[in-house]
Design a protein around this motif. Structure first.
Motif, PDB file in Angstrom:
ATOM      1  N   ARG A  46     -39.919-105.543  10.820  1.00 35.99           N
ATOM      2  CA  ARG A  46     -40.530-106.772  11.344  1.00 35.99           C
ATOM      3  C   ARG A  46     -42.023-106.565  11.591  1.00 35.99           C
ATOM      4  N   ASN A  47     -42.365-105.421  12.170  1.00 40.09           N
ATOM      5  CA  ASN A  47     -43.781-105.136  12.418  1.00 40.09           C
ATOM      6  C   ASN A  47     -44.562-105.053  11.120  1.00 40.09           C
ATOM      7  N   GLU A  48     -43.973-104.393  10.129  1.00 38.45           N
ATOM      8  CA  GLU A  48     -44.636-104.278   8.833  1.00 38.45           C
ATOM      9  C   GLU A  48     -44.775-105.645   8.173  1.00 38.45           C
ATOM     10  N   ALA A  49     -43.731-106.469   8.288  1.00 35.34           N
ATOM     11  CA  ALA A  49     -43.802-107.818   7.721  1.00 35.34           C
ATOM     12  C   ALA A  49     -44.869-108.640   8.429  1.00 35.34           C
ATOM     13  N   ALA A  50     -44.954-108.516   9.744  1.00 33.28           N
ATOM     14  CA  ALA A  50     -45.988-109.238  10.490  1.00 33.28           C
ATOM     15  C   ALA A  50     -47.376-108.758  10.091  1.00 33.28           C
ATOM     16  N   THR A  51     -47.522-107.445   9.937  1.00 37.21           N
ATOM     17  CA  THR A  51     -48.805-106.887   9.519  1.00 37.21           C
ATOM     18  C   THR A  51     -49.176-107.394   8.132  1.00 37.21           C
ATOM     19  N   MET A  52     -48.209-107.386   7.229  1.00 41.65           N
ATOM     20  CA  MET A  52     -48.472-107.867   5.874  1.00 41.65           C
ATOM     21  C   MET A  52     -48.810-109.354   5.887  1.00 41.65           C
ATOM     22  N   ALA A  53     -48.104-110.127   6.716  1.00 38.10           N
ATOM     23  CA  ALA A  53     -48.395-111.558   6.817  1.00 38.10           C
ATOM     24  C   ALA A  53     -49.801-111.771   7.352  1.00 38.10           C
ATOM     25  N   ASP A  54     -50.194-110.967   8.348  1.00 33.08           N
ATOM     26  CA  ASP A  54     -51.560-111.063   8.873  1.00 33.08           C
ATOM     27  C   ASP A  54     -52.588-110.704   7.804  1.00 33.08           C
ATOM     28  N   GLU A  55     -52.305-109.643   7.062  1.00 35.09           N
ATOM     29  CA  GLU A  55     -53.216-109.234   5.991  1.00 35.09           C
ATOM     30  C   GLU A  55     -53.311-110.310   4.914  1.00 35.09           C
ATOM     31  N   LEU A  56     -52.170-110.882   4.543  1.00 37.28           N
ATOM     32  CA  LEU A  56     -52.182-111.950   3.547  1.00 37.28           C
ATOM     33  C   LEU A  56     -52.940-113.171   4.064  1.00 37.28           C
ATOM     34  N   SER A  57     -52.733-113.497   5.319  1.00 35.88           N
ATOM     35  CA  SER A  57     -53.434-114.628   5.921  1.00 35.88           C
ATOM     36  C   SER A  57     -54.939-114.367   5.939  1.00 35.88           C
ATOM     37  N   ARG A  58     -55.316-113.163   6.320  1.00 33.29           N
ATOM     38  CA  ARG A  58     -56.729-112.796   6.347  1.00 33.29           C
ATOM     39  C   ARG A  58     -57.319-112.816   4.935  1.00 33.29           C
ATOM     40  N   ALA A  59     -56.577-112.290   3.971  1.00 33.36           N
ATOM     41  CA  ALA A  59     -57.052-112.288   2.582  1.00 33.36           C
ATOM     42  C   ALA A  59     -57.190-113.716   2.073  1.00 33.36           C
ATOM     43  N   ARG A  60     -56.238-114.553   2.424  1.00 30.95           N
ATOM     44  CA  ARG A  60     -56.310-115.954   1.990  1.00 30.95           C
ATOM     45  C   ARG A  60     -57.514-116.646   2.626  1.00 30.95           C
ATOM     46  N   ALA A  61     -57.736-116.386   3.912  1.00 27.84           N
ATOM     47  CA  ALA A  61     -58.894-116.976   4.587  1.00 27.84           C
ATOM     48  C   ALA A  61     -60.190-116.503   3.935  1.00 27.84           C
ATOM     49  N   GLU A  62     -60.254-115.221   3.577  1.00 26.53           N
ATOM     50  CA  GLU A  62     -61.435-114.693   2.892  1.00 26.53           C
ATOM     51  C   GLU A  62     -61.613-115.353   1.534  1.00 26.53           C
TER      52      GLU A  62
END
Length: 165
Positions: A84-100
């Motif tokens: 779950r933590n890894e999925a949340a981290t990946m979701a945050d990274e994907l969200s950040r990458a998408r925002a970028e």
């Protein structure tokens, strides 16, 4: 072969403190599988000792199984939390990458719109210059044609009138 009823004088195991305790007071420990003198002479006592040993082994097996299950559950819980933590981290990274990416796209769009607006302003300025040139050209042509018409009217020979001569 020595008899189980009679203690052997040729035993390899050293005597311990519980060897001197009466057989009725001695319980069978998990590691001690030697039958006592009274237990071997009485079949019902032997069955009772075997049943107690079996019960203890079953209890120990259950305890160990419960321990293994709880350890497995704890491990599964830890793995689940890590996932779950890894999925949340990946979701945050994907969200950040998408925002970028969106910011980059917006920046590129703004730059393209700015470039198009500059090009539009240049074209409008060129159109205005061409319109001024056209108006100036028309004015010169009009002036030239008016001047030439005036010269034609001035050079026109006067036609004789019929009655004067």
């Amino acid at each position: 072969m020595p008899s189980l009823d009679q203690p052997s004088s040729e035993t390899d195991t050293p005597t311990t403190d519980h060897d001197h305790v009466p057989a009725s007071d001695v319980g069978v420990e998990l590691g001690d599988r030697r039958p006592t003198t009274d237990a071997s002479s009485n079949p019902s006592r032997m069955l009772e000792v075997a049943a107690r040993t079996a019960d203890e082994l079953v209890a120990n097996a259950r305890t160990e199984a419960e321990s293994l299950v709880s350890t497995a559950q704890a491990t599964a819980h830890q793995i689940g939390e890590a996932s779950r933590n890894e999925a949340a981290t990946m979701a945050d990274e994907l969200s950040r990458a998408r925002a970028e990416q969106l910011a980059e796209i917006e920046s590129e769009r703004a730059a393209a719109i700015g470039q198009l607006e500059d090009e539009k302003a240049n074209l409008e300025a060129r159109i205005a210059a061409l319109s001024e040139m056209e108006a100036a050209q028309r004015d010169r042509l009009r002036d030239l044609l008016t001047e030439q018409l005036a010269q034609l009217d001035a050079e026109r020979p006067v036609a004789p009138t019929d009655g004067a001569e």
